[in-house]
Design a protein around this motif. Structure first.
Motif, PDB file in Angstrom:
ATOM      1  N   ARG A 156       1.151   4.071  -2.967  1.00 24.07           N
ATOM      2  CA  ARG A 156       0.961   5.494  -2.669  1.00 24.07           C
ATOM      3  C   ARG A 156       2.159   6.312  -3.138  1.00 24.07           C
ATOM      4  N   GLU A 196       2.089   9.373  -5.768  1.00 22.25           N
ATOM      5  CA  GLU A 196       2.583  10.703  -5.417  1.00 22.25           C
ATOM      6  C   GLU A 196       3.725  11.126  -6.346  1.00 22.25           C
ATOM      7  N   ASP A 210       0.835  -1.211   0.000  1.00 24.26           N
ATOM      8  CA  ASP A 210       0.000   0.000   0.000  1.00 24.26           C
ATOM      9  C   ASP A 210       0.862   1.250   0.000  1.00 24.26           C
ATOM     10  N   ASP A 211       1.933   1.246   0.795  1.00 25.34           N
ATOM     11  CA  ASP A 211       2.814   2.412   0.846  1.00 25.34           C
ATOM     12  C   ASP A 211       3.544   2.620  -0.480  1.00 25.34           C
TER      13      ASP A 211
END
Length: 555
Positions: A31, A35, A27-28
């Protein structure tokens, strides 16, 4: 002695962060990709303007288009595909392949990697397909090896030093993203001195990775690079560059030291080194009766492969192989010269280009007032008389043509395949053009050629730059190289479907692409197409396609 405080600081900061984060979840990472993509959107114009100035073509729309297509668009595509792969392996045992695995007649598996799902590839790159041929003995259950588990876990396992390429802005970034997103590494990227003016732009675009403690960027010359790779905290090195640079790192500074150490199998540098190195990129033209449109189209493909980025690519076509008895050979060579003459000259911006031109063209002509050298096709060259044209990557705007014998087109193809494997240096990429009738009537000869060519990427009727830019195929040299005989390198990048122990990618396309490829010189709307394509990767919506197609059709 510390040559650069920035190197010591960069390594120390990553070490400190690794003690606190240890693992980066899927998930990180998704993300961070999202970004970073947003960060690229914010500075894309500055990115390509900086690149055009670096290449001595400020404001030139064709160069701006090239910078966008070979730089931010490639990276944006990689980020989008990376997110898809990470999200897939979060709940599935492996990435979802864009098609069914085939088994070739010799038993090898052919795994589909293009067109990729979710990016409208079948529409934006109509007629192109790519499959990865696995090494013999690999079965469906083992095509990923342990790569999926490593990518899924996200456990940080060390710090990689990436020595970035100086010619194309996407290369250092895509190399870093592979290590960070799929291999559990933190990365210190050392920009090449040639394009280090892009360092601040790239650092701002990928500030999410910097803040997360996964990336640091440093600049400087060879001394800074040496300090970085020899730092005790650096676990491994990835290099994109020349064989000479690789051997000076691994085996020593002088030729004598390198030879002595190679003979004794005693490398000076003992950390793991992966690499993507040079290639005298060849293109075989299989003889036959081509229509006028087909002949013109393939000539334009070849010219684009020679002139892109002013010839400063490892995948620039350096050798064209034809059949002595081919009736259309003279006409084809004439077309090549016509299209070369119609392609605006470009400044010889890469260091040493003029000296290399004099050596390989055997012509002491100097760059003109705009620092441009002429596109130069050398017909009827002999590997015996001019071995440097076939054994050394010139990295300047010179391409050699050689004609081989053979009792028939099939005999020629077998001879040309041997010629590429045994005479021409490198194993990174090669292209082959097949007439329609030959493919239909001699399918076994076609398959034998594709099977035997020892290259990491083989493209049919297309330039291998496409395979690099599409990202979903793995990119790297043919397997089997060693540190002692590194050839075009060890390992691979891109590889969005996490394939392990693959042999080569085979990308196939038509003799005539429609609409006109945006990488052809003189494309009237290249910059507009490039911007629309980048926008599609930023936000994959079908609503973006009409404007993209409209721009493409106006080219």
């Amino acid at each position: 002695m510390i040559v650069s405080d920035s190197v010591a600081a960069a390594v120390s900061e990553l070490q400190s962060r690794s003690r606190s984060i240890q693992r980066v979840s899927i998930d990180d990472r998704v993300r961070l990709c999202r970004e970073s993509l947003s960060g690229m959107v914010d500075i894309v114009d500055e990115w390509i303007q900086t690149g055009a100035r670096l290449k001595q073509c400020p404001g030139d729309t064709s160069v701006l288009a090239e910078e966008l297509l070979s730089g931010p668009a490639v990276i944006a595509r990689q980020l989008r595909l990376t997110m898809q792969t990470l999200e897939a392996i979060k709940s599935a045992p492996a990435p979802r392949l864009p098609g069914s695995i085939q088994r070739l007649k010799n038993g090898q598996l052919a795994v589909p990697v293009f067109p990729a799902a979710g990016l409208f590839d079948s529409l934006t790159f109509s007629g192109l397909t790519a499959r990865v041929r696995m090494q013999p003995g690999i079965d469906v259950e083992t095509i990923h090896g342990n790569r999926v588990n490593t990518a899924r876990d996200g456990v940080l396992s060390g710090i990689t030093a990436v020595l970035g390429a100086g010619n194309v802005s996407s290369i250092p970034v895509t190399d870093c993203l592979n290590r960070i997103m799929f291999e559990g590494r933190q990365v210190v990227l050392k920009m090449n001195p040639v394009n280090q003016s892009l360092a601040s732009v790239i650092e701002r675009a990928f500030s999410p990775l910097v803040r997360a403690g996964l990336l640091r960027i440093v600049t400087g010359g060879a001394a800074v690079g040496a300090q970085l790779i020899h730092d005790a905290a650096i676990d491994d090195v990835h290099l994109t560059g020349s064989v000479a640079t690789h051997d000076s790192i691994v085996w020593g500074r002088t030729h004598d030291e390198q030879q002595q150490r190679k003979h004794a199998n005693d490398p000076l540098f003992t950390k793991p080194v992966t690499s993507e190195l040079g290639n005298v990129s060849p293109w075989i033209i299989v003889p036959g009766r081509y229509s006028s449109r087909e002949l013109h189209s393939q000539a334009r493909h070849l010219v684009a492969s020679i002139t892109n980025n002013a010839s400063f690519n490892c995948l620039t076509t350096r050798v064209i192989v034809t059949w002595k008895q081919w009736e259309q050979r003279s006409q084809f060579l004439e077309l090549l010269n016509v299209y070369l003459s119609e392609t605006p000259r470009r400044p010889a911006w890469y260091p040493g280009a003029a000296e290399r031109y004099e050596r390989f063209a055997a012509n002491a002509i100097q760059p003109d007032k705009d620092n441009c050298l002429p596109w130069t096709l050398l017909p009827d060259q002999s590997a015996h008389e001019r071995p440097e044209l076939f054994q050394v990557e010139s990295f300047t705007c010179v391409c050699a043509e050689t004609s081989l014998g053979g009792a028939s087109p099939s005999d020629f193809l077998a001879t040309a395949t041997d010629f590429l494997n045994d005479v021409v240096f490198g194993s990174l990429c090669a292209s082959v053009t097949f007439p329609r009738a030959f493919r239909h009537e001699h399918s076994a000869d076609v398959e034998r050629c594709l099977l035997r060519l020892r290259y990491g990427t083989v493209c049919v009727n297309q330039w291998s730059g496409l395979a690099y830019g599409l990202v979903s195929p793995p990119w790297g040299a043919y397997p089997g190289a060693t540190l002692n005989n590194v050839d075009s390198g060890i390992g691979n990048v891109h590889n969005m479907y996490l394939l392990d122990q693959y042999e080569k990618t085979v990308l196939e396309g038509p003799l005539i692409n429609f609409p006109k490829p945006v990488w052809f010189a003189g494309h009237k709307t290249a910059l507009s197409v490039a911007k629309h394509l980048f926008g599609l990767y930023d936000h994959t919506s079908i609503a973006r396609l009409p404007s993209l197609f409209a721009a493409a059709l106006m080219g």
